[in-house]
Write a protein that holds these residues in place. Structure first.
Motif, PDB file in Angstrom:
ATOM      1  N   ILE A 244       0.689 -20.018   6.578  1.00 36.77           N
ATOM      2  CA  ILE A 244       0.467 -19.051   5.494  1.00 36.77           C
ATOM      3  C   ILE A 244       0.268 -19.784   4.168  1.00 36.77           C
ATOM      4  O   ILE A 244      -0.694 -19.527   3.436  1.00 36.77           O
ATOM      5  N   ALA A 245       1.165 -20.734   3.864  1.00 41.74           N
ATOM      6  CA  ALA A 245       1.079 -21.477   2.603  1.00 41.74           C
ATOM      7  C   ALA A 245      -0.222 -22.265   2.508  1.00 41.74           C
ATOM      8  O   ALA A 245      -0.899 -22.248   1.473  1.00 41.74           O
ATOM      9  N   THR A 246      -0.591 -22.917   3.592  1.00 45.45           N
ATOM     10  CA  THR A 246      -1.802 -23.743   3.590  1.00 45.45           C
ATOM     11  C   THR A 246      -3.054 -22.891   3.416  1.00 45.45           C
ATOM     12  O   THR A 246      -3.927 -23.213   2.596  1.00 45.45           O
ATOM     13  N   LEU A 247      -3.140 -21.806   4.168  1.00 47.32           N
ATOM     14  CA  LEU A 247      -4.335 -20.960   4.082  1.00 47.32           C
ATOM     15  C   LEU A 247      -4.475 -20.302   2.709  1.00 47.32           C
ATOM     16  O   LEU A 247      -5.578 -20.255   2.143  1.00 47.32           O
TER      17      LEU A 247
ATOM     18  N   MET B 268      -5.460 -22.967   0.134  1.00 47.03           N
ATOM     19  CA  MET B 268      -6.851 -23.392   0.289  1.00 47.03           C
ATOM     20  C   MET B 268      -7.841 -22.278  -0.082  1.00 47.03           C
ATOM     21  O   MET B 268      -8.971 -22.564  -0.480  1.00 47.03           O
ATOM     22  N   SER B 269      -7.401 -21.025   0.009  1.00 49.91           N
ATOM     23  CA  SER B 269      -8.299 -19.914  -0.326  1.00 49.91           C
ATOM     24  C   SER B 269      -8.734 -19.958  -1.790  1.00 49.91           C
ATOM     25  O   SER B 269      -9.794 -19.442  -2.136  1.00 49.91           O
TER      26      SER B 269
ATOM     27  N   LEU C 216      -3.480 -32.089  -4.868  1.00 47.11           N
ATOM     28  CA  LEU C 216      -2.178 -32.614  -4.425  1.00 47.11           C
ATOM     29  C   LEU C 216      -1.286 -31.486  -3.904  1.00 47.11           C
ATOM     30  O   LEU C 216      -0.566 -31.661  -2.918  1.00 47.11           O
ATOM     31  N   TRP C 217      -1.346 -30.346  -4.566  1.00 47.30           N
ATOM     32  CA  TRP C 217      -0.580 -29.167  -4.146  1.00 47.30           C
ATOM     33  C   TRP C 217      -0.980 -28.769  -2.727  1.00 47.30           C
ATOM     34  O   TRP C 217      -0.131 -28.563  -1.860  1.00 47.30           O
ATOM     35  N   VAL C 218      -2.275 -28.701  -2.463  1.00 48.06           N
ATOM     36  CA  VAL C 218      -2.774 -28.349  -1.127  1.00 48.06           C
ATOM     37  C   VAL C 218      -2.375 -29.421  -0.114  1.00 48.06           C
ATOM     38  O   VAL C 218      -1.945 -29.101   1.004  1.00 48.06           O
TER      39      VAL C 218
END
Length: 142
Positions: A87-90, A93-94, A121-123
Motif C-alpha cells: 500500500i505504501a509503495t503503490l 509511487m502514484s 529517497l522517500w519512495v
C-alpha cells in the motif's frame, strides 16, 4: 536472517530520515516557482484536506502505512507487513503520475515541474521495506 531483520529496516528508516531533509518537488504557478521541502510536506500534508487537498492527504497517508509496515516487521508479522508495504509503495509511487498539486485553499493548482531527490529517497525507503518484508516472509515459510 539478521541482515533482513535488522539491517534492511534500519537502512529504510535512515533513507526515510534523509529524505525528509531534502527537496521533495518543485511547482510552478503563474510564473512563480515554489520549492517544497520534504519536511514541510511531512508536517502539513496530513492536514491538507482542510484546504481541499483530499488527494494530497491520501498520498501523505503513505507515511502511516509505512509506519504500520515497520511495526509489523518488528513484530515478525510479515504477511501484514507485506500488505502495508505494498500500500505504501503503490501510493508513494502514484505521485509520479500527478501533473498538479493544490496551490492554495481557493482550489487553484500548480503544475509539478520536477520531482526531486527527497521524493525519490522517500519512495526508495518504501521499496526497501517491501522487499525486506517479502524476503522475511519467504524465509519464514521455508
Amino acid at each position: 536472517m539478521k541482515f533482513l531483520n535488522k539491517t534492511l529496516p534500519i537502512l529504510s528508516i535512515l533513507i526515510y530520515i534523509i529524505s525528509v531533509s531534502q527537496i521533495a518537488f518543485k511547482t510552478g504557478y503563474m510564473g512563480e516557482i515554489r520549492i517544497y521541502y520534504s519536511y514541510e510536506v511531512l508536517l502539513v500534508g496530513g492536514i491538507s484536506f482542510l484546504g481541499g487537498g483530499i488527494p494530497e492527504t491520501f498520498v501523505w497517508s503513505t507515511n502511516f502505512w509505512y509506519l504500520l509496515s515497520l511495526f509489523f516487521t518488528k513484530n515478525k508479522k510479515y504477511k501484514e507487513a507485506i500488505i502495508f508495504s505494498i500500500i505504501a509503495t503503490l501510493i508513494s509511487m502514484s505521485f509520479m503520475l500527478w501533473k498538479e498539486v493544490l496551490w492554495s485553499e481557493s482550489g487553484s493548482t500548480a503544475s509539478i515541474l520536477s520531482l526531486e531527490i527527497g521524493y525519490f529517497l522517500w519512495v526508495i525507503s518504501m521499496i526497501i521495506l517491501l522487499v525486506n518484508s517479502i524476503l522475511l516472509s519467504y524465509k519464514k515459510d521455508s
